[in-house]
Write a protein that holds these residues in place. Structure first.
Motif, PDB file in Angstrom:
ATOM      1  N   VAL A   1       9.869 -12.675  15.248  1.00  0.00           N
ATOM      2  CA  VAL A   1      10.824 -12.328  16.485  1.00  0.00           C
ATOM      3  C   VAL A   1      10.321 -10.887  16.973  1.00  0.00           C
ATOM      4  N   HIS A   2       9.622 -10.008  15.704  1.00  0.00           N
ATOM      5  CA  HIS A   2       9.472  -8.798  15.870  1.00  0.00           C
ATOM      6  C   HIS A   2       7.891  -8.621  15.948  1.00  0.00           C
ATOM      7  N   GLY A   3       7.266  -9.733  16.282  1.00  0.00           N
ATOM      8  CA  GLY A   3       5.562 -10.122  16.347  1.00  0.00           C
ATOM      9  C   GLY A   3       5.058 -10.076  15.043  1.00  0.00           C
ATOM     10  N   GLY A   4       5.874  -9.722  14.090  1.00  0.00           N
ATOM     11  CA  GLY A   4       5.510  -9.578  12.570  1.00  0.00           C
ATOM     12  C   GLY A   4       4.596  -8.505  12.249  1.00  0.00           C
ATOM     13  N   THR A   5       4.817  -7.436  13.161  1.00  0.00           N
ATOM     14  CA  THR A   5       4.332  -6.194  12.716  1.00  0.00           C
ATOM     15  C   THR A   5       4.895  -5.299  11.550  1.00  0.00           C
ATOM     16  N   ARG A   6       5.961  -5.856  11.086  1.00  0.00           N
ATOM     17  CA  ARG A   6       6.290  -5.273   9.757  1.00  0.00           C
ATOM     18  C   ARG A   6       5.817  -5.620   8.435  1.00  0.00           C
ATOM     19  N   ALA A   7       5.466  -7.180   8.643  1.00  0.00           N
ATOM     20  CA  ALA A   7       4.654  -7.692   7.578  1.00  0.00           C
ATOM     21  C   ALA A   7       3.452  -7.188   7.528  1.00  0.00           C
ATOM     22  N   VAL A   8       2.629  -6.887   8.515  1.00  0.00           N
ATOM     23  CA  VAL A   8       1.183  -6.333   8.564  1.00  0.00           C
ATOM     24  C   VAL A   8       1.440  -4.950   7.955  1.00  0.00           C
ATOM     25  N   GLU A   9       2.432  -4.249   8.295  1.00  0.00           N
ATOM     26  CA  GLU A   9       2.404  -2.929   7.700  1.00  0.00           C
ATOM     27  C   GLU A   9       2.588  -2.930   5.887  1.00  0.00           C
ATOM     28  N   HIS A  10       3.056  -3.805   5.626  1.00  0.00           N
ATOM     29  CA  HIS A  10       3.155  -4.247   4.132  1.00  0.00           C
ATOM     30  C   HIS A  10       1.807  -4.600   3.661  1.00  0.00           C
ATOM     31  N   LEU A  11       1.402  -5.738   4.589  1.00  0.00           N
ATOM     32  CA  LEU A  11       0.189  -6.409   4.075  1.00  0.00           C
ATOM     33  C   LEU A  11      -0.967  -5.341   3.890  1.00  0.00           C
ATOM     34  N   ARG A  12      -1.131  -4.409   4.781  1.00  0.00           N
ATOM     35  CA  ARG A  12      -2.137  -3.252   4.644  1.00  0.00           C
ATOM     36  C   ARG A  12      -2.082  -2.777   3.422  1.00  0.00           C
ATOM     37  N   LEU A  13      -0.985  -2.295   2.966  1.00  0.00           N
ATOM     38  CA  LEU A  13      -0.951  -1.330   1.868  1.00  0.00           C
ATOM     39  C   LEU A  13      -1.324  -2.381   0.673  1.00  0.00           C
ATOM     40  N   ALA A  14      -0.857  -3.815   0.444  1.00  0.00           N
ATOM     41  CA  ALA A  14      -1.281  -4.538  -0.528  1.00  0.00           C
ATOM     42  C   ALA A  14      -2.773  -4.669  -0.876  1.00  0.00           C
ATOM     43  N   LEU A  15      -3.272  -4.677   0.478  1.00  0.00           N
ATOM     44  CA  LEU A  15      -4.803  -5.006   0.452  1.00  0.00           C
ATOM     45  C   LEU A  15      -5.752  -3.781   0.062  1.00  0.00           C
ATOM     46  N   ALA A  16      -4.983  -2.611   0.411  1.00  0.00           N
ATOM     47  CA  ALA A  16      -5.754  -1.429   0.162  1.00  0.00           C
ATOM     48  C   ALA A  16      -5.910  -1.215  -1.277  1.00  0.00           C
ATOM     49  N   GLU A  17      -4.693  -1.893  -2.035  1.00  0.00           N
ATOM     50  CA  GLU A  17      -4.935  -1.820  -3.552  1.00  0.00           C
ATOM     51  C   GLU A  17      -5.914  -2.570  -4.234  1.00  0.00           C
ATOM     52  N   VAL A  18      -6.399  -3.772  -3.569  1.00  0.00           N
ATOM     53  CA  VAL A  18      -7.309  -4.552  -4.105  1.00  0.00           C
ATOM     54  C   VAL A  18      -8.892  -4.390  -3.223  1.00  0.00           C
TER      55      VAL A  18
END
Length: 213
Positions: free
Chosen positions: A121-138
């Motif tokens: 509905v919002h283009g999924g942009t907020r999901a990617v914001e969180h995904l970037r943080l999780a991936l940075a940790e690995v």
């Protein structure tokens, strides 16, 4: 040759993600790097791996995977140089199944690049914001360019019963979206190749430790 996985980040029945990921893979197959065999792209569907909610007794950082499902997942992720994550947005974040899949592993993610194709509905942009943080940790390097798909403008609901909450519609992305995918892929391919020396060093160090033991 650089190997890129297009990861379907949703396992929900009736999900839109598989159709989106197929399209991304088809666009990627036409990318100049794919045409000259400098890069290959493979669709990886989380739903086919059956990962339970993280049940490994040892933290992923140590790489002592005991479950067969984890070892299979590790072999798959370890074989790639970079990733494109296709993800919806659930409650202002990424799907639990995708976060769980990331949490299962550590070294297999390290020193690789990632791009994102999101929808919602919002283009999924907020999901990617969180995904970037999780991936940075690995230790995954995420590229700037992102493909944002709207469930209102990139899907066709002709003939659908709009009172049915499971009506997914037909995926029909706007003409501009293919160029957005190619721009993102340019970065993922370049960054994946640039990080190859770090992956090689990590492999050499791992093999050296195994020999010394």
């Amino acid at each position: 040759m650089t190997r890129i996985a297009v990861i379907v980040g949703s396992t929900r029945p009736g999900r839109r993600g598989h159709a989106v990921a197929r399209w991304v893979t088809e666009v990627a197959a036409r990318h100049p790097a794919a045409v000259v065999d400098e890069a290959t792209f493979e669709l990886v569907d989380l739903a086919e791996y059956g990962l339970p909610l993280l049940d490994e007794p040892v933290p992923a950082l140590f790489g002592r995977y005991q479950r067969a499902e984890t070892r299979r997942w590790a072999a798959t992720i370890g074989s790639f140089d970079g990733f494109v994550f296709v993800t919806p947005e659930y409650n202002h974040s990424l799907p639990a199944a995708l976060k769980n899949a990331i949490d299962h592993l550590y070294a297999e993610w390290n020193d690789k690049a990632a791009g994102f194709v999101s929808y919602g509905v919002h283009g999924g942009t907020r999901a990617v914001e969180h995904l970037r943080l999780a991936l940075a940790e690995v230790k995954v390097a995420d590229v700037r360019s992102q493909v944002v798909l709207s469930v209102f403008t990139d899907f066709d609901y002709t003939g659908c019963d709009m009172t049915d909450p499971t009506a997914a519609g037909e995926f029909k992305p706007g003409e501009q979206q293919e160029q957005a995918v190619n721009t993102m892929l340019d970065e993922v391919i370049a960054w994946s190749a640039a990080l190859e020396p770090l992956r090689a060093d990590a492999t050499a160090a791992s093999e050296g430790n195994a020999v010394s033991v």
